[in-house]
Write an enzyme that holds these catalytic residues in place. Structure first.
Site, PDB file in Angstrom:
ATOM      1  N   THR A   1      -4.047   7.519  27.724  1.00  0.00           N
ATOM      2  CA  THR A   1      -4.770   8.194  27.928  1.00  0.00           C
ATOM      3  C   THR A   1      -6.176   8.700  26.811  1.00  0.00           C
ATOM      4  O   THR A   1      -6.314   8.365  26.214  1.00  0.00           O
ATOM      5  CB  THR A   1      -3.529   9.010  27.192  1.00  0.00           C
ATOM      6  OG1 THR A   1      -2.587   9.564  27.968  1.00  0.00           O
ATOM      7  CG2 THR A   1      -4.214  10.643  27.829  1.00  0.00           C
TER       8      THR A   1
ATOM      9  N   LYS B   1     -15.770   9.698  11.200  1.00  0.00           N
ATOM     10  CA  LYS B   1     -16.463   9.270   9.929  1.00  0.00           C
ATOM     11  C   LYS B   1     -17.451  10.450   9.721  1.00  0.00           C
ATOM     12  O   LYS B   1     -17.535  11.826   9.267  1.00  0.00           O
ATOM     13  CB  LYS B   1     -17.257   8.076   9.465  1.00  0.00           C
ATOM     14  CG  LYS B   1     -15.395   7.046   9.533  1.00  0.00           C
ATOM     15  CD  LYS B   1     -15.567   5.768   8.868  1.00  0.00           C
ATOM     16  CE  LYS B   1     -14.506   4.712   9.734  1.00  0.00           C
ATOM     17  NZ  LYS B   1     -14.458   3.670   9.659  1.00  0.00           N
TER      18      LYS B   1
ATOM     19  N   ARG C   1       0.632  -1.324  -0.406  1.00  0.00           N
ATOM     20  CA  ARG C   1      -0.265   0.088   0.145  1.00  0.00           C
ATOM     21  C   ARG C   1       1.059   0.952  -0.062  1.00  0.00           C
ATOM     22  O   ARG C   1       1.304   1.586   0.406  1.00  0.00           O
ATOM     23  CB  ARG C   1      -0.961  -0.244   1.005  1.00  0.00           C
ATOM     24  CG  ARG C   1      -1.835  -1.250   1.329  1.00  0.00           C
ATOM     25  CD  ARG C   1      -2.390  -1.538   2.688  1.00  0.00           C
ATOM     26  NE  ARG C   1      -3.489  -2.704   1.917  1.00  0.00           N
ATOM     27  CZ  ARG C   1      -4.841  -1.846   2.266  1.00  0.00           C
ATOM     28  NH1 ARG C   1      -5.906  -1.821   2.778  1.00  0.00           N
ATOM     29  NH2 ARG C   1      -5.483  -3.685   1.868  1.00  0.00           N
TER      30      ARG C   1
ATOM     31  N   THR D   1     -18.393   5.417  15.666  1.00  0.00           N
ATOM     32  CA  THR D   1     -17.279   6.591  15.648  1.00  0.00           C
ATOM     33  C   THR D   1     -17.650   8.143  15.622  1.00  0.00           C
ATOM     34  O   THR D   1     -18.872   8.571  14.868  1.00  0.00           O
ATOM     35  CB  THR D   1     -16.609   5.775  14.031  1.00  0.00           C
ATOM     36  OG1 THR D   1     -14.794   6.495  14.049  1.00  0.00           O
ATOM     37  CG2 THR D   1     -16.639   5.907  13.062  1.00  0.00           C
TER      38      THR D   1
ATOM     39  N   HIS E   1     -20.519   3.293  10.021  1.00  0.00           N
ATOM     40  CA  HIS E   1     -21.517   3.704   8.516  1.00  0.00           C
ATOM     41  C   HIS E   1     -22.520   4.144   8.319  1.00  0.00           C
ATOM     42  O   HIS E   1     -22.734   4.819   6.867  1.00  0.00           O
ATOM     43  CB  HIS E   1     -20.526   3.273   7.339  1.00  0.00           C
ATOM     44  CG  HIS E   1     -19.747   2.694   7.723  1.00  0.00           C
ATOM     45  ND1 HIS E   1     -18.316   3.530   7.028  1.00  0.00           N
ATOM     46  CD2 HIS E   1     -18.989   1.718   8.349  1.00  0.00           C
ATOM     47  CE1 HIS E   1     -17.231   2.626   7.260  1.00  0.00           C
ATOM     48  NE2 HIS E   1     -17.180   1.735   7.427  1.00  0.00           N
TER      49      HIS E   1
ATOM     50  N   THR F   1      -8.977  -6.528   2.360  1.00  0.00           N
ATOM     51  CA  THR F   1     -10.135  -5.525   2.844  1.00  0.00           C
ATOM     52  C   THR F   1     -11.568  -6.380   1.809  1.00  0.00           C
ATOM     53  O   THR F   1     -12.586  -6.602   2.179  1.00  0.00           O
ATOM     54  CB  THR F   1     -10.010  -4.444   2.096  1.00  0.00           C
ATOM     55  OG1 THR F   1      -8.213  -4.017   2.477  1.00  0.00           O
ATOM     56  CG2 THR F   1     -10.867  -3.751   3.140  1.00  0.00           C
TER      57      THR F   1
ATOM     58  N   SER G   1     -19.381  -1.343   4.911  1.00  0.00           N
ATOM     59  CA  SER G   1     -18.386  -0.471   4.581  1.00  0.00           C
ATOM     60  C   SER G   1     -18.228  -0.825   2.500  1.00  0.00           C
ATOM     61  O   SER G   1     -18.120   0.228   2.306  1.00  0.00           O
ATOM     62  CB  SER G   1     -18.050   0.494   4.734  1.00  0.00           C
ATOM     63  OG  SER G   1     -16.377  -0.458   4.903  1.00  0.00           O
TER      64      SER G   1
HETATM   65  C1  PLP Z   1     -13.594   2.001  10.091  1.00  0.00           C
HETATM   66  C2  PLP Z   1     -13.988   1.603  11.032  1.00  0.00           C
HETATM   67  C3  PLP Z   1     -14.185   1.505  12.742  1.00  0.00           C
HETATM   68  C4  PLP Z   1     -12.903   1.949  13.507  1.00  0.00           C
HETATM   69  O1  PLP Z   1     -13.410   3.029  13.053  1.00  0.00           O
HETATM   70  P1  PLP Z   1     -12.102   4.064  13.333  1.00  0.00           P
HETATM   71  O2  PLP Z   1     -13.101   5.546  14.748  1.00  0.00           O
HETATM   72  O3  PLP Z   1     -11.733   4.411  12.421  1.00  0.00           O
HETATM   73  O4  PLP Z   1     -10.945   3.734  14.721  1.00  0.00           O
HETATM   74  C5  PLP Z   1     -15.084   0.102  13.156  1.00  0.00           C
HETATM   75  N1  PLP Z   1     -15.588  -0.661  12.278  1.00  0.00           N
HETATM   76  C6  PLP Z   1     -16.065  -0.315  11.019  1.00  0.00           C
HETATM   77  C7  PLP Z   1     -17.551  -1.152  10.609  1.00  0.00           C
HETATM   78  C8  PLP Z   1     -15.288   0.460   9.756  1.00  0.00           C
HETATM   79  O5  PLP Z   1     -15.530   0.886   8.900  1.00  0.00           O
END
Ligand code: PLP
Length: 426
Positions: free
Chosen positions: A278, A248, A21, A245, A217, A363, A189
């Site tokens: 932390t 995103k 990559r 998250t 997502h 992936t 995703s």
């Molecule tokens: C990106 C992702 C995560 C991880 O989230 P981050 O905040 O980027 O660590 C968890 N689950 C799925 C399905 C994701 O695509």
């Protein structure tokens, strides 16, 4: 001992498999997203358009989030000062967790340093606390969920992707008295498909299982307040644990779970991934909260994103490109070969100033290599037409296949009967 060559050989293996990559050197321009400055190997800079960002709504450069971060850093400084056990909790983090609990209509929420960590910590800890727990995990679950399942050390059964009948068989085969945890995502995703959440919750109820959903997502993007697919479909109260998250749709950084108070308190008290690291800095927490609160009240970003995604799919399909038809904001374009996929991505960047990262094995399954396009509310109609022009030109130059993408993807899933946990590396 030649240590250096061991590492070089390991990377060479990836190169031979076309899995090596390269990260593009990008500088996003606040106020002009999805435009960014790209620098090539010799540091020559030029402006490009990003078409594969997971800052799905452009909230990473929204005035509200930038102001919240700057203002909070000015008042509280930049670091959090340590783990929450040692240094207590910064006020903006307390407020962020309240905002998240309210978003998902749960009693509590717990914030982690990333979505990855939240999945690993929560799944492993919850499963370990349930005596002799059996975990039921969707075949296509994200690497972070797989990691959580592994870390728990508990027995697991992998059900075929979104296959409710298979899940039922596995649940029925398990001792009724054993605690059960079903782990799945709402939107996957890479294919942009949606889980049968209601049917999975029905099964969970019938067999007395707990439900754990990854809405990474979907949060910010679906449901009247951005609570995700479960909110959109009126199913939030049937989910025991929702994970999301802040990085995103919300455009900042960090991860979380929301659940009842007992679960939150237990994970807070037992998960090493939470205890020994932390906490997020206050400015970041304030920015994330500002983003969440903005999206609870505003649907403009959501509807514009859906509009631009629909338009992109229609325009690319109309041009004879192999678009996978999805019900979500994710627009996968099938290439079907790792080398070609990388070549297409390179040509888009070199000749057309368009950045779309190639998505290759592991992936996605081999034979389904693709370009994954994520239109945002900030991609204009004009940009979509530029994208079509560039893609048609690349498809012609490289003589890439134009067959219907959906059939190839479905076939790859049916033939991959492998239901063991895949190796992590995606
Ligand atoms: C990106 C992702 C995560 C991880 O989230 P981050 O905040 O980027 O660590 C968890 N689950 C799925 C399905 C994701 O695509």
């Amino acid at each position: 001992m030649d240590y250096r060559s061991i590492f070089e050989d390991a990377v060479d293996t990836l190169r031979q498999e076309k899995r090596y990559r390269v990260f593009a050197d990008l500088e996003r321009i606040a106020g002009r997203f999805p435009r960014a400055v790209y620098r090539d190997g010799s540091d020559n800079a030029r402006e490009i358009t990003i078409w594969c960002s997971n800052d799905y709504l452009g909230m990473g450069q929204h005035e509200t989030t930038i102001t919240a971060m700057q203002e909070t850093a000015g008042r509280l400084g930049v670091g959090s000062g340590g783990t929450r056990n040692i240094s207590g909790t910064n006020r903006p983090l307390v407020e962020l967790e309240r905002s998240l609990a309210d978003l998902h209509r749960k009693e509590g929420a717990l914030v982690f340093t990333s979505g990855f960590v939240s999945n690993e910590a929560a799944i492993a800890t919850i499963a370990r606390l349930l005596p002799d727990c059996m975990i039921f995990s969707d075949q296509l679950n994200h690497a972070s969920m797989i990691q959580g399942v592994r870390q728990s050390g508990m027995q697991k059964a992998i059900f075929r992707h979104n296959d409710v009948a298979h899940l039922r068989d596995l649940l029925a085969a398990c001792d009724r008295k054993r605690p059960k945890l079903i782990c799945f995502e709402s939107i996957y995703s890479m294919d942009g498909d949606v889980a049968p959440i209601k049917e999975i919750c029905d099964l969970a109820e019938e067999f007395g299982a707990m439900t754990y959903i990854d809405e990474v997502h979907a949060v910010g993007m679906y449901g009247p307040r951005g609570g995700g697919i479960a909110e959109r479909d009126g199913l939030m109260d049937r989910i025991d644990v929702v994970e999301g998250t802040l990085a995103k749709g919300f455009g900042v950084m960090g991860g979380y779970i929301a659940a009842n108070k007992a679960i939150i308190d237990a994970v807070r008290s037992y998960a090493p991934e939470f205890i020994f690291t932390t906490s997020l800095p206050p400015a970041l927490c304030a920015a994330a909260r500002a983003s969440i609160e903005h999206l609870k009240a505003s649907s403009v970003e959501r509807s514009m994103q859906q509009r631009q995604a629909r338009l992109t799919k229609a325009i690319l399909a109309d041009a004879g490109l192999p678009v996978m038809q999805t019900d979500t904001h994710i627009v996968p374009l099938l290439v079907g070969d790792a080398r070609q996929c990388k070549a297409a991505s390179d040509m888009l960047l070199e000749k057309h100033n368009i950045y779309i990262q190639p998505i290759n094995y592991p992936t996605v399954p081999k034979g389904t290599e693709r370009l994954r396009i994520t239109p945002t509310p900030l991609h204009t109609d004009e940009m979509i037409f530029e994208l079509r022009h560039a893609l048609v030109s690349v498809w012609t130059s490289l003589e890439l296949p134009r067959e219907r993408a959906d059939a190839a993807i479905t076939a790859s899933k049916l033939t991959s009967g492998d239901l063991t946990l895949p190796t992590i590396g995606g």
